[in-house]
Design an enzyme around this catalytic site. Structure first.
Site, PDB file in Angstrom:
ATOM      1  N   SER A 150      -3.524   7.530   1.292  1.00  0.00           N
ATOM      2  CA  SER A 150      -4.691   7.251   1.988  1.00  0.00           C
ATOM      3  C   SER A 150      -4.591   6.214   3.071  1.00  0.00           C
ATOM      4  O   SER A 150      -5.504   6.414   4.277  1.00  0.00           O
ATOM      5  CB  SER A 150      -6.006   6.994   1.092  1.00  0.00           C
ATOM      6  OG  SER A 150      -6.002   7.820   0.063  1.00  0.00           O
ATOM      7  N   ARG A 151      -3.642   5.600   3.115  1.00  0.00           N
ATOM      8  CA  ARG A 151      -3.777   4.401   4.152  1.00  0.00           C
ATOM      9  C   ARG A 151      -3.120   4.825   5.564  1.00  0.00           C
ATOM     10  O   ARG A 151      -3.169   4.249   6.654  1.00  0.00           O
ATOM     11  CB  ARG A 151      -2.648   3.287   3.742  1.00  0.00           C
ATOM     12  CG  ARG A 151      -3.344   2.473   2.420  1.00  0.00           C
ATOM     13  CD  ARG A 151      -2.537   1.250   2.415  1.00  0.00           C
ATOM     14  NE  ARG A 151      -3.593   0.208   1.426  1.00  0.00           N
ATOM     15  CZ  ARG A 151      -3.256   0.423   0.107  1.00  0.00           C
ATOM     16  NH1 ARG A 151      -2.887   1.134  -0.445  1.00  0.00           N
ATOM     17  NH2 ARG A 151      -4.014  -0.564  -0.572  1.00  0.00           N
ATOM     18  N   HIS A 156      -3.358  14.369  -3.066  1.00  0.00           N
ATOM     19  CA  HIS A 156      -4.038  14.478  -4.344  1.00  0.00           C
ATOM     20  C   HIS A 156      -4.562  15.749  -4.555  1.00  0.00           C
ATOM     21  O   HIS A 156      -4.703  16.269  -5.652  1.00  0.00           O
ATOM     22  CB  HIS A 156      -5.722  13.866  -3.723  1.00  0.00           C
ATOM     23  CG  HIS A 156      -5.679  12.143  -3.461  1.00  0.00           C
ATOM     24  ND1 HIS A 156      -5.833  11.664  -2.241  1.00  0.00           N
ATOM     25  CD2 HIS A 156      -5.371  11.333  -4.379  1.00  0.00           C
ATOM     26  CE1 HIS A 156      -5.770  10.667  -2.219  1.00  0.00           C
ATOM     27  NE2 HIS A 156      -5.433  10.099  -3.559  1.00  0.00           N
ATOM     28  N   ALA A 170     -10.757   9.134  -0.300  1.00  0.00           N
ATOM     29  CA  ALA A 170      -9.696   9.281   0.880  1.00  0.00           C
ATOM     30  C   ALA A 170      -8.904  10.488   0.614  1.00  0.00           C
ATOM     31  O   ALA A 170      -7.650  10.086   0.855  1.00  0.00           O
ATOM     32  CB  ALA A 170      -9.359   8.058   1.254  1.00  0.00           C
ATOM     33  N   HIS A 201      -6.051  13.348   0.441  1.00  0.00           N
ATOM     34  CA  HIS A 201      -5.239  14.086   1.313  1.00  0.00           C
ATOM     35  C   HIS A 201      -4.763  15.045   0.495  1.00  0.00           C
ATOM     36  O   HIS A 201      -4.961  15.143  -0.574  1.00  0.00           O
ATOM     37  CB  HIS A 201      -4.354  13.091   1.979  1.00  0.00           C
ATOM     38  CG  HIS A 201      -3.565  12.038   0.841  1.00  0.00           C
ATOM     39  ND1 HIS A 201      -2.852  12.666   0.106  1.00  0.00           N
ATOM     40  CD2 HIS A 201      -3.796  10.735   0.593  1.00  0.00           C
ATOM     41  CE1 HIS A 201      -2.331  11.500  -0.939  1.00  0.00           C
ATOM     42  NE2 HIS A 201      -2.921  10.643  -0.373  1.00  0.00           N
ATOM     43  N   GLU A 210       3.601  10.328  -8.097  1.00  0.00           N
ATOM     44  CA  GLU A 210       5.062   9.380  -8.289  1.00  0.00           C
ATOM     45  C   GLU A 210       5.001   8.618  -7.087  1.00  0.00           C
ATOM     46  O   GLU A 210       5.895   7.704  -7.127  1.00  0.00           O
ATOM     47  CB  GLU A 210       6.207  10.343  -8.654  1.00  0.00           C
ATOM     48  CG  GLU A 210       6.423  10.703 -10.113  1.00  0.00           C
ATOM     49  CD  GLU A 210       7.632  11.685 -10.285  1.00  0.00           C
ATOM     50  OE1 GLU A 210       8.231  12.071  -9.344  1.00  0.00           O
ATOM     51  OE2 GLU A 210       7.892  11.734 -11.470  1.00  0.00           O
ATOM     52  N   LYS A 211       4.263   8.947  -6.191  1.00  0.00           N
ATOM     53  CA  LYS A 211       4.361   7.532  -5.043  1.00  0.00           C
ATOM     54  C   LYS A 211       4.088   6.189  -5.556  1.00  0.00           C
ATOM     55  O   LYS A 211       4.674   5.391  -5.321  1.00  0.00           O
ATOM     56  CB  LYS A 211       3.432   7.959  -3.949  1.00  0.00           C
ATOM     57  CG  LYS A 211       3.830   7.057  -2.561  1.00  0.00           C
ATOM     58  CD  LYS A 211       2.923   7.190  -1.592  1.00  0.00           C
ATOM     59  CE  LYS A 211       1.596   6.634  -1.446  1.00  0.00           C
ATOM     60  NZ  LYS A 211       1.567   5.288  -1.542  1.00  0.00           N
ATOM     61  N   ASP A 212       3.155   6.373  -6.608  1.00  0.00           N
ATOM     62  CA  ASP A 212       2.728   4.938  -7.231  1.00  0.00           C
ATOM     63  C   ASP A 212       3.557   5.016  -8.495  1.00  0.00           C
ATOM     64  O   ASP A 212       2.833   5.010  -9.333  1.00  0.00           O
ATOM     65  CB  ASP A 212       1.214   4.960  -7.347  1.00  0.00           C
ATOM     66  CG  ASP A 212       0.651   4.818  -6.069  1.00  0.00           C
ATOM     67  OD1 ASP A 212       1.058   3.922  -5.272  1.00  0.00           O
ATOM     68  OD2 ASP A 212      -0.270   5.830  -5.820  1.00  0.00           O
TER      69      ASP A 212
HETATM   70  O1  PAF Z   1      -3.873   5.528  -7.565  1.00  0.00           O
HETATM   71  C1  PAF Z   1      -5.271   5.294  -7.318  1.00  0.00           C
HETATM   72  O2  PAF Z   1      -5.810   5.986  -6.564  1.00  0.00           O
HETATM   73  C2  PAF Z   1      -5.953   4.340  -8.152  1.00  0.00           C
HETATM   74  O3  PAF Z   1      -4.773   3.158  -8.313  1.00  0.00           O
HETATM   75  C3  PAF Z   1      -6.418   4.786  -9.502  1.00  0.00           C
HETATM   76  C4  PAF Z   1      -5.511   5.362 -10.451  1.00  0.00           C
HETATM   77  C5  PAF Z   1      -7.473   5.830  -9.160  1.00  0.00           C
HETATM   78  C6  PAF Z   1      -7.269   3.782 -10.325  1.00  0.00           C
HETATM   79  O4  PAF Z   1      -8.469   3.388  -9.474  1.00  0.00           O
END
Ligand code: PAF
Length: 281
Positions: A187-188, A37, A32, A34, A149-151
């Site tokens: 992606s959400r 990525h 998914a 965007h 860095e969003k996550d």
């Molecule tokens: O951030 C993500 O998309 C996932 O958590 C990852 C790092 C690909 C692990 O599945």
């Protein structure tokens, strides 16, 4: 771009490239794709000889079955996007290939980081991320791996994972990519209704307001300010807003210019759970 679905083929190919002295840059994803990525991909392409991307919707990091079922999947579209940024290798395994023996029982101790925010809201999530990333690193043997860095908490977990396993992968953090109206790319976002998409930038607007109040509000008051800001916005359901340090993600009680600190938020907008963060110090 070469696409592999089997671990052994991917590993053999990449091992050969590494032996030939080529530097491997790796971007793990769940598809998914965007623009966020693609920014990671562009950077990885620039800083390495070979760009490897993975697409695998990792079931063991979803603590909500419905979320897993609804996760957007479109391999053909993603593959086209990857080609457009010059991706050299795509690793896209299925669940059986990644977890041939069914559920994985490996259990990590990430310490304090895993017990706060996303860790407490999504039990088992970070263990699932740790298991899959460790496996992907073994398969793709990267020199550099790129994470957004969003996550931010995930990024801290991955740094810890690399420490725990003594893996020789350089973790490269990359800044959040935002839509023109400030919404963090995710992606959400495609699951938001038109109306929800229109109002979603309120999350980042609030974070920016919080940041700019740093000189007048202590962390506790800033927290209260953020929560109050959402009170009459009934479409938004704030799960948490926390101010935490940038290494162990522990709550910051007073500002200290020596301690990197961020504001972290998780909000449910309709059926979609969104997270975002902003650096304050
Ligand atoms: O951030 C993500 O998309 C996932 O958590 C990852 C790092 C690909 C692990 O599945």
């Amino acid at each position: 771009m070469i696409t592999f679905s089997k671990i052994v083929d991917t590993q053999t190919f990449l091992y050969q490239q590494k032996t030939n002295g080529l530097k491997i840059g790796f971007v793990p994803t769940m598809g998914a794709l965007h623009e966020g990525h693609l920014e990671l991909m562009r950077r990885a392409k620039q800083e390495n000889d070979i760009l490897v991307a993975s697409i695998f919707v990792n079931p063991i990091q979803f603590n909500n079955k419905e979320d897993l079922k609804k996760y957007p999947r479109n391999l053909n579209r993603d593959a086209e996007l990857l080609k457009s940024v010059g991706c050299d290798v795509l690793f896209a395994p299925d669940t059986k290939e990644m977890y041939p023996e069914g559920q994985i029982s490996k259990s990590y101790d990430f310490g304090d980081i895993e017990h706060v925010m996303e860790g407490s809201s999504r039990p088992g999530h970070f263990n699932g991320v740790g298991v899959v990333v460790s496996r992907l690193f073994e398969i793709c043997i990267p020199h550099n791996a790129y994470f957004g860095e969003k996550d931010f908490q995930q990024l801290a977990i991955i740094k810890k994972l690399v420490d725990i396993e003594n893996t020789r992968v350089n973790i490269v953090p990359c800044a959040i990519v935002r839509e023109a109206d400030g919404l963090a790319m995710s992606s959400r976002n495609v699951r938001l209704t038109d109306h929800e998409r229109e109002i979603a930038p309120f999350i980042y607007q609030t974070l920016k307001m919080a940041k700019s109040s740093k000189d007048t509000l202590c962390p506790k008051k800033m927290k209260a300010f953020v929560l109050e800001n959402f009170i009459d916005k009934t479409e938004f359901n704030v799960e948490y807003f926390e101010i935490a340090d940038d290494t162990n993600l522990q709550p910051v009680k007073q500002w200290n210019e020596e301690v990197g600190s961020l504001g972290f938020i998780a909000v449910k907008l309709g059926k979609v759970r969104l997270i975002d963060n902003i650096r304050i110090i």
